[in-house]
Write a protein that holds these residues in place. Structure first.
Motif, short mmCIF file in Angstrom:
data_model
loop_
_atom_site.label_atom_id
_atom_site.label_comp_id
_atom_site.label_asym_id
_atom_site.label_seq_id
_atom_site.Cartn_x
_atom_site.Cartn_y
_atom_site.Cartn_z
N PHE A 90 0.83 -1.28 0.05
CA PHE A 90 0.15 -0.06 -0.03
C PHE A 90 0.91 1.22 0.01
O PHE A 90 0.90 2.07 -0.79
CB PHE A 90 -0.70 -0.03 1.26
N SER A 91 1.55 1.48 0.96
CA SER A 91 2.41 2.53 1.20
C SER A 91 3.48 2.72 0.14
O SER A 91 3.94 3.77 -0.65
CB SER A 91 3.28 2.84 2.48
N GLY A 92 4.19 1.49 -0.23
CA GLY A 92 5.08 1.43 -1.20
C GLY A 92 4.79 1.92 -2.66
O GLY A 92 5.40 2.79 -3.33
N SER A 93 3.65 1.37 -2.98
CA SER A 93 2.94 1.81 -4.21
C SER A 93 2.64 3.35 -4.25
O SER A 93 2.65 4.08 -5.25
CB SER A 93 1.57 0.97 -4.65
N LEU A 94 2.23 4.05 -3.27
CA LEU A 94 1.84 5.37 -3.03
C LEU A 94 3.09 6.21 -3.31
O LEU A 94 3.24 7.45 -3.78
CB LEU A 94 1.16 5.76 -1.59
N TYR A 95 4.14 5.73 -2.56
CA TYR A 95 5.51 6.33 -2.57
C TYR A 95 6.05 6.45 -4.12
O TYR A 95 6.58 7.61 -4.69
CB TYR A 95 6.58 5.69 -1.81
N ALA A 96 5.85 5.14 -4.73
CA ALA A 96 6.20 5.18 -6.07
C ALA A 96 5.45 6.24 -7.15
O ALA A 96 5.90 6.83 -7.94
CB ALA A 96 6.32 3.88 -6.65
N LEU A 97 4.24 6.21 -6.82
CA LEU A 97 3.13 7.11 -7.47
C LEU A 97 3.72 8.59 -7.18
O LEU A 97 3.73 9.39 -8.32
CB LEU A 97 1.81 6.75 -7.20
N ALA A 98 4.03 8.66 -6.03
CA ALA A 98 4.27 10.30 -5.88
C ALA A 98 5.36 10.74 -6.43
O ALA A 98 5.62 11.84 -6.87
CB ALA A 98 4.00 10.41 -4.23
N LEU A 99 6.30 9.70 -6.26
CA LEU A 99 7.84 10.08 -6.96
C LEU A 99 7.73 10.19 -8.47
O LEU A 99 8.60 10.64 -9.20
CB LEU A 99 8.73 9.38 -6.29
N SER A 100 7.11 9.18 -9.04
CA SER A 100 7.22 9.05 -10.60
C SER A 100 6.10 9.52 -11.28
O SER A 100 6.15 9.93 -12.45
CB SER A 100 7.40 7.54 -10.80
#
Length: 132
Positions: A90-100
């Motif tokens: 959950f959080s990892g995908s949000l980090y990836a989404l926000a950064l990319s």
């Protein structure tokens, strides 16, 4: 054919998994990521993406604290590993989404959320059972 309830009843936590240690590591990483977001990312990404990143940090901290508490209850054998897995996705995908800013990554986030929900459901089931 097996039904879902019998499958879930057989699921046990990973041998040697320590929920308190997992929770402490999640919480420590959430503090570091929160500071990174507040300082390094504030001017580097859009306000919308910063809000997405902060949501990931918030849920990571919630579940890290939850795992710390669950570490004190040995009858909690099934839920913690689901909570950890769900939080990483959950959080990892949000980090990836926000950064990319690759929007398709947002489709992964609900998978982590479902794993978290299953984890909390298992926590509730294990809390109802009295074990020596």
């Amino acid at each position: 054919m097996t039904d879902l309830s019998s499958t879930v009843q057989r699921v046990e936590t990973t041998p040697g998994f320590n929920p308190a240690l997992g929770g402490a590591l999640l919480a420590a990483a959430a503090v570091a990521l929160g500071a990174f977001g507040a300082h390094a990312l504030k001017s580097a990404i859009s306000p919308e993406n910063l809000a997405v990143f902060e949501t990931g940090v918030r849920y990571q901290m919630y579940h890290g604290l939850g795992l710390l508490v669950l570490g004190a209850y040995p009858q909690q054998r099934r839920g913690p590993i689901w909570l950890l897995s769900g939080t990483l996705i959950f959080s990892g995908s949000l980090y990836a989404l926000a950064l990319s800013d690759v929007k398709v990554l947002g489709a992964i986030t609900p998978i982590g959320g479902v794993l978290q929900l299953v984890g909390w459901g298992l926590v509730a089931l294990d809390a109802r059972q009295r074990r020596p």
